[in-house]
Design a protein around this motif. Sequence first.
Motif, short mmCIF file in Angstrom:
data_model
loop_
_atom_site.label_atom_id
_atom_site.label_comp_id
_atom_site.label_asym_id
_atom_site.label_seq_id
_atom_site.Cartn_x
_atom_site.Cartn_y
_atom_site.Cartn_z
N UNK A 177 0.85 -1.18 0.00
CA UNK A 177 0.00 0.00 0.00
C UNK A 177 0.89 1.23 0.00
N UNK A 178 0.33 2.33 -0.44
CA UNK A 178 1.12 3.54 -0.45
C UNK A 178 0.30 4.75 -0.84
N UNK A 179 0.96 5.89 -0.85
CA UNK A 179 0.38 7.15 -1.31
C UNK A 179 1.30 7.68 -2.40
N UNK A 180 0.73 8.02 -3.53
CA UNK A 180 1.52 8.47 -4.68
C UNK A 180 1.20 9.92 -4.98
N UNK A 181 2.26 10.72 -5.09
CA UNK A 181 2.16 12.13 -5.47
C UNK A 181 2.83 12.30 -6.83
N UNK A 182 2.05 12.43 -7.91
CA UNK A 182 2.64 12.56 -9.24
C UNK A 182 3.56 13.77 -9.35
N UNK A 183 4.68 13.58 -10.01
CA UNK A 183 5.61 14.68 -10.26
C UNK A 183 5.32 15.35 -11.60
N UNK A 184 4.53 14.66 -12.44
CA UNK A 184 4.16 15.20 -13.74
C UNK A 184 2.68 14.92 -13.99
N UNK A 185 2.03 15.79 -14.74
CA UNK A 185 0.64 15.58 -15.12
C UNK A 185 0.62 14.75 -16.39
N UNK A 186 0.71 13.43 -16.22
CA UNK A 186 0.71 12.48 -17.34
C UNK A 186 -0.09 11.25 -16.95
N UNK A 187 -0.21 10.33 -17.86
CA UNK A 187 -0.90 9.07 -17.62
C UNK A 187 0.01 8.14 -16.81
N UNK A 188 -0.48 7.67 -15.68
CA UNK A 188 0.26 6.76 -14.80
C UNK A 188 -0.42 5.39 -14.78
N UNK A 189 0.36 4.35 -14.51
CA UNK A 189 -0.16 3.00 -14.47
C UNK A 189 0.35 2.25 -13.24
N UNK A 190 -0.54 1.50 -12.63
CA UNK A 190 -0.20 0.52 -11.60
C UNK A 190 -0.21 -0.82 -12.33
N UNK A 191 0.85 -1.60 -12.17
CA UNK A 191 1.01 -2.82 -12.96
C UNK A 191 1.39 -4.00 -12.08
N UNK A 192 0.80 -5.16 -12.38
CA UNK A 192 1.09 -6.40 -11.67
C UNK A 192 1.37 -7.49 -12.68
N UNK A 193 2.46 -8.23 -12.47
CA UNK A 193 2.83 -9.34 -13.37
C UNK A 193 2.97 -10.61 -12.55
N UNK A 194 2.38 -11.67 -13.06
CA UNK A 194 2.50 -12.98 -12.45
C UNK A 194 3.65 -13.73 -13.11
N UNK A 195 4.80 -13.76 -12.45
CA UNK A 195 5.97 -14.46 -12.99
C UNK A 195 6.01 -15.91 -12.52
N UNK A 196 5.03 -16.32 -11.73
CA UNK A 196 5.01 -17.67 -11.19
C UNK A 196 4.38 -18.67 -12.15
N UNK A 197 4.19 -19.88 -11.65
CA UNK A 197 3.64 -20.95 -12.47
C UNK A 197 2.18 -21.26 -12.15
N UNK A 198 1.59 -20.56 -11.16
CA UNK A 198 0.19 -20.76 -10.77
C UNK A 198 -0.60 -19.48 -11.00
N UNK A 199 -1.89 -19.63 -11.29
CA UNK A 199 -2.77 -18.47 -11.43
C UNK A 199 -2.89 -17.76 -10.08
N UNK A 200 -2.92 -16.42 -10.11
CA UNK A 200 -3.00 -15.61 -8.89
C UNK A 200 -4.25 -14.73 -8.96
N UNK A 201 -4.99 -14.70 -7.86
CA UNK A 201 -6.13 -13.80 -7.70
C UNK A 201 -5.64 -12.57 -6.95
N UNK A 202 -6.04 -11.40 -7.42
CA UNK A 202 -5.64 -10.17 -6.72
C UNK A 202 -6.76 -9.15 -6.77
N UNK A 203 -6.73 -8.24 -5.79
CA UNK A 203 -7.68 -7.14 -5.73
C UNK A 203 -6.91 -5.87 -5.40
N UNK A 204 -7.33 -4.75 -6.00
CA UNK A 204 -6.68 -3.48 -5.70
C UNK A 204 -7.70 -2.38 -5.55
N UNK A 205 -7.30 -1.32 -4.85
CA UNK A 205 -8.15 -0.16 -4.63
C UNK A 205 -7.28 1.08 -4.74
N UNK A 206 -7.78 2.07 -5.47
CA UNK A 206 -7.12 3.37 -5.61
C UNK A 206 -8.12 4.44 -5.18
#
Length: 123
Positions: A92-121
Amino acid sequence: MKPAAFLLLLPALALAQGPTRTVEIEWGDARRFESEQTLAPGHTVEACTPLEKTQQVHWTFHADGNLSFALFHRIGKRPIYAERRQRTRSLQGAFNPQQAVRHCWSWTNAGSQTVQMAFMLRH
């Protein structure tokens, strides 16, 4: 390796990373966005939105397996990272943009099993 041989490997390298699914963040009246995602092995999900410099975003996520996480924006095709973590199930965290641009939160599953995840912004 000869250049021609390397060019033949490029499609295989792209497939090894897996597909990326992009979710467009829609804040709504509550100034909040929530989502649940299923990530197959090798897959990535990105949640993206334009942000203003004054638009602090509080974020959190939880997963039932390890994921690689990144918070970034792009200049052309090059990502500029505000935060990156490997093999994490929650952050978890708080993000303060340094530029007025398009930002992305990204998650990658590098493992061998399917992963369930939930996020809130929230901003």
